[in-house]
Design an enzyme around this catalytic site. Structure first.
Site, PDB file in Angstrom:
ATOM      1  N   GLY A 275       0.786  -1.225   0.000  1.00  0.00           N
ATOM      2  CA  GLY A 275       0.000   0.000   0.000  1.00  0.00           C
ATOM      3  C   GLY A 275       0.814   1.268   0.000  1.00  0.00           C
ATOM      4  O   GLY A 275       0.255   2.370  -0.102  1.00  0.00           O
ATOM      5  N   TYR A 276       2.141   1.172   0.102  1.00  0.00           N
ATOM      6  CA  TYR A 276       2.984   2.364   0.074  1.00  0.00           C
ATOM      7  C   TYR A 276       3.112   2.861  -1.369  1.00  0.00           C
ATOM      8  O   TYR A 276       3.664   2.170  -2.229  1.00  0.00           O
ATOM      9  CB  TYR A 276       4.380   2.077   0.622  1.00  0.00           C
ATOM     10  CG  TYR A 276       4.446   1.785   2.108  1.00  0.00           C
ATOM     11  CD1 TYR A 276       3.363   1.999   2.949  1.00  0.00           C
ATOM     12  CD2 TYR A 276       5.614   1.291   2.681  1.00  0.00           C
ATOM     13  CE1 TYR A 276       3.437   1.734   4.306  1.00  0.00           C
ATOM     14  CE2 TYR A 276       5.701   1.030   4.038  1.00  0.00           C
ATOM     15  CZ  TYR A 276       4.611   1.244   4.851  1.00  0.00           C
ATOM     16  OH  TYR A 276       4.695   0.985   6.193  1.00  0.00           O
ATOM     17  N   SER A 277       2.573   4.041  -1.599  1.00  0.00           N
ATOM     18  CA  SER A 277       2.615   4.648  -2.939  1.00  0.00           C
ATOM     19  C   SER A 277       2.098   3.681  -4.000  1.00  0.00           C
ATOM     20  O   SER A 277       2.679   3.543  -5.081  1.00  0.00           O
ATOM     21  CB  SER A 277       4.031   5.133  -3.279  1.00  0.00           C
ATOM     22  OG  SER A 277       4.392   6.222  -2.470  1.00  0.00           O
ATOM     23  N   ALA A 278       1.005   2.989  -3.666  1.00  0.00           N
ATOM     24  CA  ALA A 278       0.336   2.073  -4.607  1.00  0.00           C
ATOM     25  C   ALA A 278       1.297   1.039  -5.192  1.00  0.00           C
ATOM     26  O   ALA A 278       1.226   0.708  -6.379  1.00  0.00           O
ATOM     27  CB  ALA A 278      -0.334   2.863  -5.717  1.00  0.00           C
ATOM     28  N   GLY A 279       2.207   0.537  -4.356  1.00  0.00           N
ATOM     29  CA  GLY A 279       3.140  -0.489  -4.791  1.00  0.00           C
ATOM     30  C   GLY A 279       4.454   0.041  -5.310  1.00  0.00           C
ATOM     31  O   GLY A 279       5.412  -0.732  -5.491  1.00  0.00           O
TER      32      GLY A 279
END
Length: 343
Positions: free
Chosen positions: A61-65
């Protein structure tokens, strides 16, 4: 670098690891945390390894992967020297099954993380948040499958409640599934809620804490003091209004105590705040963040020395806060708690 066993497992992890929420900077929230690109991430990984920090924490979930993808590029050619920790359960799409800890989502999420990281296994896979919609038996049987297939080495949780952790550990013991050995938790001098229940669980059940946001959501850097608010461009300013609640006067009291200890030790306020965490029961690892090499080197200086008992007691007193029920009730009967743990 000091190494510690991760909970009751045989895995030894460095006292510090590098968090990668600052990698990528996609979206307003993560941009406020940082926007380290591929070149910058490669440099930070090299600096970490020079300081004995060989564990790196990420999440799908960090920066959408994007954070996982950047980390994968940064460790290329160094895989045998590093430990990779990542987390799943966050939404990865708009579909009805694109989030959570169901078998359907976990299998897809792990395959996607392996691809982004460009590795064949994840050393520590953690459930980013509890999923109360999915039976713990479904989640743990799936995680056990991933361990048996060699795609995951160890499993853990993150941001769980005590009852949900205990239910999960019980299910693992009942059915012989892989067992949680780590719990990634928010813990700092500013917010000590972890001590009230979860620390006792970790001590009793052999689940080690990996601590996120050890500087209290950017407020324990020494840059925020009475009459001196966070400056634009700092993390504490850019993410203002997010994170757990805190009492401002209590924050200033903690910073005053940190400042006094800094004068005695010659260490910086962030180094002291992190070192205090490393002295706490059940803490196996503290995840540090860094927007640049200077911050990383400073945070790496939090290990290799110890605070005195008197300094720890002073920080304990300055950061003490009235606990929630039933901890405040239990405190009235100290004879019933001989573990030596807070709370």
């Amino acid at each position: 670098m000091e190494y510690r066993r991760l909970g009751a497992s045989g895995l030894r992890v460095p006292a510090l690891s590098l968090g990668t929420a600052t990698f990528g900077g996609a979206g307003d929230f993560f941009k406020a945390w940082g926007a380290t690109d591929s070149q910058g991430a490669s440099r930070l990984v090299d600096v970490c390894l020079d300081h004995g920090i060989n564990m790196f924490d990420s999440a799908d979930g960090y920066s959408a992967g994007l954070a996982e993808e950047i980390l994968g590029g940064a460790i290329k050619g160094k895989r045998e020297r590093v430990l990779i920790s990542t987390k799943v359960t966050a939404p990865t799409g708009e579909g009805a099954n694109d989030y959570g800890s169901s078998r359907y989502h976990l299998l897809r999420a792990v395959e996607a993380s392996l691809k982004r990281l460009n590795v064949d296994h994840i050393d520590l896979l953690q459930m980013h948040r509890p999923d109360y919609n999915t039976p713990v038996e479904e989640t743990l049987s799936t995680l056990d499958q991933l361990v048996r297939e060699g795609k995951v080495r160890y499993i853990g949780a993150s941001n769980f409640s005590g009852w949900h952790l205990m239910k999960s550990v019980g299910a693992s013991e009942r059915y012989g599934y892989a067992r949680y050995v780590a719990h990634q938790v928010y813990y700092s001098l500013l917010n000590r809620d972890y001590e009230w229940d979860l620390m006792h669980f970790g001590h009793d059940q052999g689940v080690g804490a990996t601590v996120w946001s050890p500087l209290g959501w950017g407020k324990l850097t020494g840059k925020i003091r009475r009459g001196q608010p966070a400056r634009p461009g700092t993390r504490a300013h850019d993410i203002a209004g997010t994170g757990p609640a805190f009492d401002e006067e209590r924050l200033f009291g903690i910073v005053d105590a940190l400042d006094a200890v800094a004068g005695e030790t010659g260490k910086t306020i962030p180094q002291i705040a992190i070192n205090w965490l490393l002295s706490r029961p059940t803490v196996a690892n503290v995840i540090i963040g860094a927007r640049n090499e200077e911050q990383l080197v400073e945070n790496a200086g939090a290990v290799g020395w110890t605070l005195t008992k008197e300094q720890i007691a002073r920080l304990d007193e300055a950061s003490d806060a009235p606990p929630a029920y039933p901890t405040w009730s239990q405190r009235e009967f100290p004879a019933l708690n001989e573990t030596g743990l807070p709370g």
